[in-house]
Scaffold this active site. Structure first.
Site, PDB file in Angstrom:
ATOM      1  N   GLU A  24       0.826  -1.213   0.000  1.00 59.88           N
ATOM      2  CA  GLU A  24       0.000   0.000   0.000  1.00 59.88           C
ATOM      3  C   GLU A  24       0.857   1.259   0.000  1.00 59.88           C
ATOM      4  OE1 GLU A  24      -1.461   1.891   3.383  1.00 59.88           O
ATOM      5  OE2 GLU A  24      -1.045   0.222   4.744  1.00 59.88           O
ATOM      6  N   LYS A 158      -3.064  -1.654  15.160  1.00 62.98           N
ATOM      7  CA  LYS A 158      -2.325  -0.882  16.151  1.00 62.98           C
ATOM      8  C   LYS A 158      -3.161  -0.690  17.412  1.00 62.98           C
ATOM      9  CE  LYS A 158       0.500   1.507  14.095  1.00 62.98           C
ATOM     10  NZ  LYS A 158       0.945   2.486  13.141  1.00 62.98           N
TER      11      LYS A 158
HETATM   12  N1  PSU Z   1      -1.905   1.649  10.398  1.00 63.20           N
HETATM   13  C1  PSU Z   1      -0.577   1.934  10.435  1.00 63.20           C
HETATM   14  N2  PSU Z   1      -0.036   2.757   9.522  1.00 63.20           N
HETATM   15  C2  PSU Z   1      -0.790   3.315   8.536  1.00 63.20           C
HETATM   16  C3  PSU Z   1      -2.177   2.981   8.485  1.00 63.20           C
HETATM   17  C4  PSU Z   1      -2.683   2.149   9.434  1.00 63.20           C
HETATM   18  O1  PSU Z   1       0.114   1.445  11.291  1.00 63.20           O
HETATM   19  O2  PSU Z   1      -0.264   4.071   7.719  1.00 63.20           O
HETATM   20  C5  PSU Z   1      -3.000   3.492   7.348  1.00 63.20           C
HETATM   21  C6  PSU Z   1      -3.369   2.322   6.408  1.00 63.20           C
HETATM   22  O3  PSU Z   1      -3.274   2.765   5.078  1.00 63.20           O
HETATM   23  C7  PSU Z   1      -4.804   2.026   6.778  1.00 63.20           C
HETATM   24  C8  PSU Z   1      -5.309   3.412   7.100  1.00 63.20           C
HETATM   25  O4  PSU Z   1      -5.539   1.441   5.734  1.00 63.20           O
HETATM   26  O5  PSU Z   1      -4.230   4.004   7.819  1.00 63.20           O
HETATM   27  C9  PSU Z   1      -6.560   3.396   7.934  1.00 63.20           C
HETATM   28  O6  PSU Z   1      -7.054   4.695   8.025  1.00 63.20           O
HETATM   29  P1  PSU Z   1      -8.554   4.942   8.530  1.00 63.20           P
HETATM   30  O7  PSU Z   1      -8.541   4.532   9.975  1.00 63.20           O
HETATM   31  O8  PSU Z   1      -8.761   6.422   8.324  1.00 63.20           O
HETATM   32  O9  PSU Z   1      -9.433   4.086   7.662  1.00 63.20           O
END
Ligand code: PSU
Ligand code: MN
Length: 308
Positions: A24, A158
């Site tokens: 990603e 996380k």
């Molecule tokens: N968790 C991490 N690093 C990240 C992300 C999640 O440790 O960069 C990013 C990923 O791309 C994940 C996104 O899909 O954050 C999720 O964001 P949201 O909670 O806004 O959907």
């Protein structure tokens, strides 16, 4: 749909029948600080190559879907200001308006399927945020895992998130969550979360077989592989909990919301750990990239029934 643009490396891999692992790009554009993001992006790709597969970093550049990035593309994505974070809901507008953006887990899964890639390695998925019963903040990544057939290799979710609720939602949605060599759901920077993982498998071959069996049955769901961060890099759980609590407090105090929440918390944690969280983050993605390559390789030896 707008055509996909493949990098030369990925194009060649498909032509030669070599395993490909999707990566990603939101992790590069919004999850990691500049200028480290560029060399980390390269390191992750190198890890996939060293493990015998071909990396396909997925992103949107000037409104075109890229499956695999050339070096200049990666440099641009990692260094330009104003690059957007793109999840499922953003893709149509991003493509039609010519935007440049990093794709989240959800958006990367969607584009990987279009490209014919089944294995995708990352760091952590989005999930149910703490306090979601009040603000409804649940990542679109969870719905995507329920509906899009791509296997996502992660170090769990996380612990900025509400992990028990995240696991509950994944269960409701019918997403297989598989501990790789562990009975415990890993918490990203830490190996332990105190939560049991519902399913466990111990080798890339077993994971490939489970994936194929689900696909042969017509299940359209994705699969979440939870691969604990290597022991020598793991951070202390109690210390991380305190740091995360402080970061969450700051997010609330500053009124951070919507898609800013995850990047904001990650940056707070990086600052509070004096950069240690960054090192762990890199190591766990590398470890996931290696496992992804191993699974992609095993899948190649086990084609879908009825396919050549
Ligand atoms: N968790 C991490 N690093 C990240 C992300 C999640 O440790 O960069 C990013 C990923 O791309 C994940 C996104 O899909 O954050 C999720 O964001 P949201 O909670 O806004 O959907
Ligand atoms: Mn959110």
């Amino acid at each position: 749909m707008t055509g996909l643009i493949f990098s030369e490396e990925v194009e060649t891999a498909f032509a030669e029948g070599r395993p490909v692992v999707a990566l990603e790009s939101t992790i590069l554009t919004h999850g990691l600080p500049k200028p480290d993001n560029l060399h980390i992006g390269r390191e992750i790709e190198a890890e996939v190559r060293a493990a015998g597969a071909v990396p396909a970093t997925i992103a949107v550049l000037d409104g075109t879907v890229r499956i695999g990035l050339s070096t200049p593309d990666l440099v641009r994505l990692c260094s330009t200001d104003g690059v957007v974070k793109l999840s499922r809901r953003d893709l149509g507008v991003a493509l039609s308006q010519g935007w440049t953006g990093g794709t989240t887990v959800a958006a990367t899964m969607i584009l990987a399927v279009r490209a014919g890639i089944e294995v995708f390695a990352t760091g952590g998925i989005g999930g149910v945020h703490r306090g979601a019963e009040l603000d409804f903040d649940i990542s679109a990544d969870l719905d995507e895992l329920a509906r899009t057939p791509v296997m996502v290799i992660s170090a769990g979710a996380k612990s900025i998130l509400d992990l028990p609720k995240t696991l509950e939602v994944l269960e409701t949605k019918g997403v297989p969550v598989i501990g790789y060599g562990t009975d415990e759901f890993p918490a990203f920077f830490c190996r332990a979360s105190g939560l049991r993982v519902p399913l466990r498998l111990d080798s890339p071959e077993e994971i490939a077989a489970a994936w194929r069996a689900g696909r042969d049955l017509g299940l359209e769901a994705g699969m979440l592989i939870a691969n604990p961060v290597p022991e020598e890099h793991a951070l202390d759980r109690a210390a991380m909990e305190r740091i995360i609590d402080d970061a969450l407090f700051e997010a609330k105090r500053t009124g951070t919301n919507g898609k800013q929440v995850t990047p904001y918390l990650l940056e707070q944690i990086r600052a509070a750990t004096g950069g240690a969280s960054l090192t762990v983050n890199i190591e766990l993605v590398r470890s996931n990239a290696r496992l992804g390559a191993g699974i992609a390789e095993a899948l190649f030896r086990r084609p879908l029934r009825g396919r050549v």
